[in-house]
Design a protein around this motif. Structure first.
Motif, PDB file in Angstrom:
ATOM      1  N   UNK A  70      80.397  19.770 119.567  1.00  0.00           N
ATOM      2  CA  UNK A  70      78.918  18.570 119.598  1.00  0.00           C
ATOM      3  C   UNK A  70      78.226  19.466 119.372  1.00  0.00           C
ATOM      4  N   UNK A  71      78.331  20.096 121.011  1.00  0.00           N
ATOM      5  CA  UNK A  71      77.137  20.635 121.541  1.00  0.00           C
ATOM      6  C   UNK A  71      76.038  21.148 120.667  1.00  0.00           C
ATOM      7  N   UNK A  72      77.215  22.117 119.426  1.00  0.00           N
ATOM      8  CA  UNK A  72      76.420  22.914 117.754  1.00  0.00           C
ATOM      9  C   UNK A  72      75.854  21.728 117.331  1.00  0.00           C
ATOM     10  N   UNK A  73      76.604  20.572 116.952  1.00  0.00           N
ATOM     11  CA  UNK A  73      76.015  19.625 116.112  1.00  0.00           C
ATOM     12  C   UNK A  73      74.367  19.182 116.428  1.00  0.00           C
ATOM     13  N   UNK A  74      74.427  19.092 117.704  1.00  0.00           N
ATOM     14  CA  UNK A  74      72.742  18.622 118.093  1.00  0.00           C
ATOM     15  C   UNK A  74      71.867  19.424 117.917  1.00  0.00           C
ATOM     16  N   UNK A  75      70.993  19.061 117.585  1.00  0.00           N
ATOM     17  CA  UNK A  75      69.746  19.274 117.468  1.00  0.00           C
ATOM     18  C   UNK A  75      68.763  19.466 118.549  1.00  0.00           C
ATOM     19  N   UNK A 104      81.538  16.430 131.571  1.00  0.00           N
ATOM     20  CA  UNK A 104      81.520  16.149 130.453  1.00  0.00           C
ATOM     21  C   UNK A 104      82.127  14.733 129.760  1.00  0.00           C
ATOM     22  N   UNK A 105      81.830  13.646 129.260  1.00  0.00           N
ATOM     23  CA  UNK A 105      81.830  13.147 128.511  1.00  0.00           C
ATOM     24  C   UNK A 105      82.042  12.898 127.153  1.00  0.00           C
ATOM     25  N   UNK A 109      79.392   9.088 121.007  1.00  0.00           N
ATOM     26  CA  UNK A 109      78.585   9.542 122.351  1.00  0.00           C
ATOM     27  C   UNK A 109      78.903  10.409 123.314  1.00  0.00           C
ATOM     28  N   UNK A 110      78.083  11.823 123.119  1.00  0.00           N
ATOM     29  CA  UNK A 110      78.679  12.321 124.659  1.00  0.00           C
ATOM     30  C   UNK A 110      77.649  12.587 125.712  1.00  0.00           C
ATOM     31  N   UNK A 111      77.778  12.790 126.955  1.00  0.00           N
ATOM     32  CA  UNK A 111      77.544  12.565 127.870  1.00  0.00           C
ATOM     33  C   UNK A 111      77.524  13.680 128.906  1.00  0.00           C
ATOM     34  N   UNK A 112      76.884  14.437 129.600  1.00  0.00           N
ATOM     35  CA  UNK A 112      77.534  15.754 130.522  1.00  0.00           C
ATOM     36  C   UNK A 112      76.290  15.651 131.830  1.00  0.00           C
ATOM     37  N   UNK A 171      75.225  27.408 127.945  1.00  0.00           N
ATOM     38  CA  UNK A 171      74.850  27.672 128.554  1.00  0.00           C
ATOM     39  C   UNK A 171      75.790  27.141 129.856  1.00  0.00           C
ATOM     40  N   UNK A 172      75.999  26.078 130.545  1.00  0.00           N
ATOM     41  CA  UNK A 172      76.622  25.203 130.961  1.00  0.00           C
ATOM     42  C   UNK A 172      78.374  25.106 130.242  1.00  0.00           C
ATOM     43  N   UNK A 173      78.046  24.166 129.491  1.00  0.00           N
ATOM     44  CA  UNK A 173      79.221  23.558 129.075  1.00  0.00           C
ATOM     45  C   UNK A 173      80.036  25.059 127.913  1.00  0.00           C
TER      46      UNK A 173
END
Length: 414
Positions: free
Chosen positions: A251-256, A206-207, A217-220, A239-241
């Motif tokens: 960050x995941x929670x902030x994404x739709x 994860x970045x 900007x996040x990437x996995x 599930x993964x991160x």
């Protein structure tokens, strides 16, 4: 005399860079894009100093540098949050002559395209190579919905699954699946400050990187079968991160669900015999698709465009120029593709003992010398464009193009 005509098939980063550089050197350029707009597929891109120096050639380097957001410390972490290695943005800039700049791909595409006449870009226009032409002889031929047209030069910039590459080298195996898939999101910054980081787990990473406009900007990436997809990719990221360190869950929670982009990764394990044939040449992923584990795919495409224009300036022998482009770019990009594949193998480790050894080595190297991690990019981020493309009197006026090492030459011949 009329300017020679170049047709660029594809309007990604490599295609637009080639178009702008050719236009500035005296070519009449047309860019043909099958999509209905230039809106890029993707989220962020990291521009290293090598790409920034290439952007200097078209007058865009300082504008991009002004978008740098990473300041202070950063580095690599484990999923529990412990630091495996630390890197300072100042040390990286001093070593390679500039900062790492994270920008949205749309921003980069818009600013490169703005350096072309509006009439030079045709969208919703699929194009196919009919005849690569003969340098010094017949012109290349391209087919569109409007019919067949001729060009003095055709630039294939149509991506990983390039039709132009297939027409030039039908016996080549093309790209192969790298064994992992990626996700990318751009979201508002979390309320709590964080240090930019890349976090490595078991067969996953994860970045999290800041953008100048205040977003993240996040990437996995994770090992997965090719073609696998989830009904809800945001739920798949959770599930993964979802149990990784802060700020990953936030960050995941902030994404739709609609904000998450997923793409499988393909790479050119076997280099092409050349990057040109006749009057047709390849740039970017069409020529040298690579894993994103070094963050150099787009950077190398930017270099391609500048080096191509350097070799095929109007009035020069086109055949010799295209051969010079291949001689410059094939060894260098082959070396970068292979180094990215080496990093991929480390990222894909999934057994607990192997991951423990990997993390221990990273941590030990970081303690022995923080600069050791940066050495991964020696010979990559310190690249400079050919000298004469610079305006006289600029800071880099004495720069020299980086030549391929004997080791790289031997790699390509093998």
């Amino acid at each position: 005399m009329d300017a020679p005509r170049a047709v660029v098939i594809g309007s990604g980063i490599g295609g637009l860079m080639a178009a702008v550089a050719l236009h500035r050197s005296g070519w009449q350029v047309t860019v043909l894009e099958r999509a209905g707009s230039l809106q890029p597929v993707g989220a962020g891109i990291g521009l290293a100093p090598n790409a920034q120096r290439a952007l200097d050639v078209i007058g865009l380097g300082d504008e991009i540098r002004s978008l740098a957001a990473w300041q202070g410390a950063g580095g690599m972490r484990g999923p529990d949050g412990r630091w495996l290695s630390r890197t300072d943005s100042t040390a990286a800039a001093e070593r390679f002559g500039g900062p790492l700049v994270l920008v949205h791909r749309a921003t980069l595409i818009d600013r490169i395209a703005a350096r072309l006449p509006a009439s030079a870009i045709r969208t919703d226009c699929p194009a196919y190579l009919v005849d690569p032409g003969v340098a010094g002889g017949r012109r290349a031929m391209i087919r569109t919905a409007d019919g067949t047209t001729e060009a003095d030069l055709v630039v294939g910039a149509d991506g990983i699954h390039s039709g132009v590459r297939g027409a030039l080298f039908p016996d080549h195996t093309g790209p192969s699946y790298a064994g992992f898939t990626t996700w990318r999101v751009v979201v508002p910054a979390p309320p709590e400050p964080f240090a930019p980081h890349e976090t490595w787990g078991r067969g996953a990473l994860w970045g999290t990187q800041p953008l100048k406009d205040g977003r993240i900007y996040a990437y996995a990436a994770a090992v997965a079968p090719a073609g696998e997809r989830a009904d809800d990719e945001r739920a798949e990221l959770l599930r993964r991160f979802g149990d990784w360190h802060t700020p990953v869950p936030e960050i995941i929670a902030a994404a739709g669900p609609e904000d998450v982009l997923r793409n499988d990764v393909y790479q050119m394990n076997r280099p092409l015999p050349a990057f040109h044939r006749g009057r047709t040449v390849l740039v970017g992923d069409s020529a040298h698709a690579m894993a994103p584990t070094l963050g150099q795919g787009g950077n190398q495409a930017i270099e391609d465009g500048i080096v191509l224009a350097h070799h095929v300036a109007p009035g020069r022998d086109l055949g010799a120029g295209l051969a010079g482009y291949t001689a410059d770019r094939l060894p260098r990009t082959t070396a970068v593709v292979r180094k990215a594949a080496q990093v991929t193998r480390l990222m894909r480790l999934s057994s607990a003992p192997a991951v423990a050894v990997r993390d221990f080595v990273m941590s030990t190297l970081s303690r022995l010398g923080p600069g050791l991690v940066l050495r991964t990019f020696d010979g990559i981020a310190d690249w400079r464009p050919p000298q004469h493309t610079y305006a006289a009197g600029t800071k880099d006026a004495q720069a020299r193009p980086r030549s391929a090492s004997p080791e790289e030459d031997r790699d390509v011949r093998r």
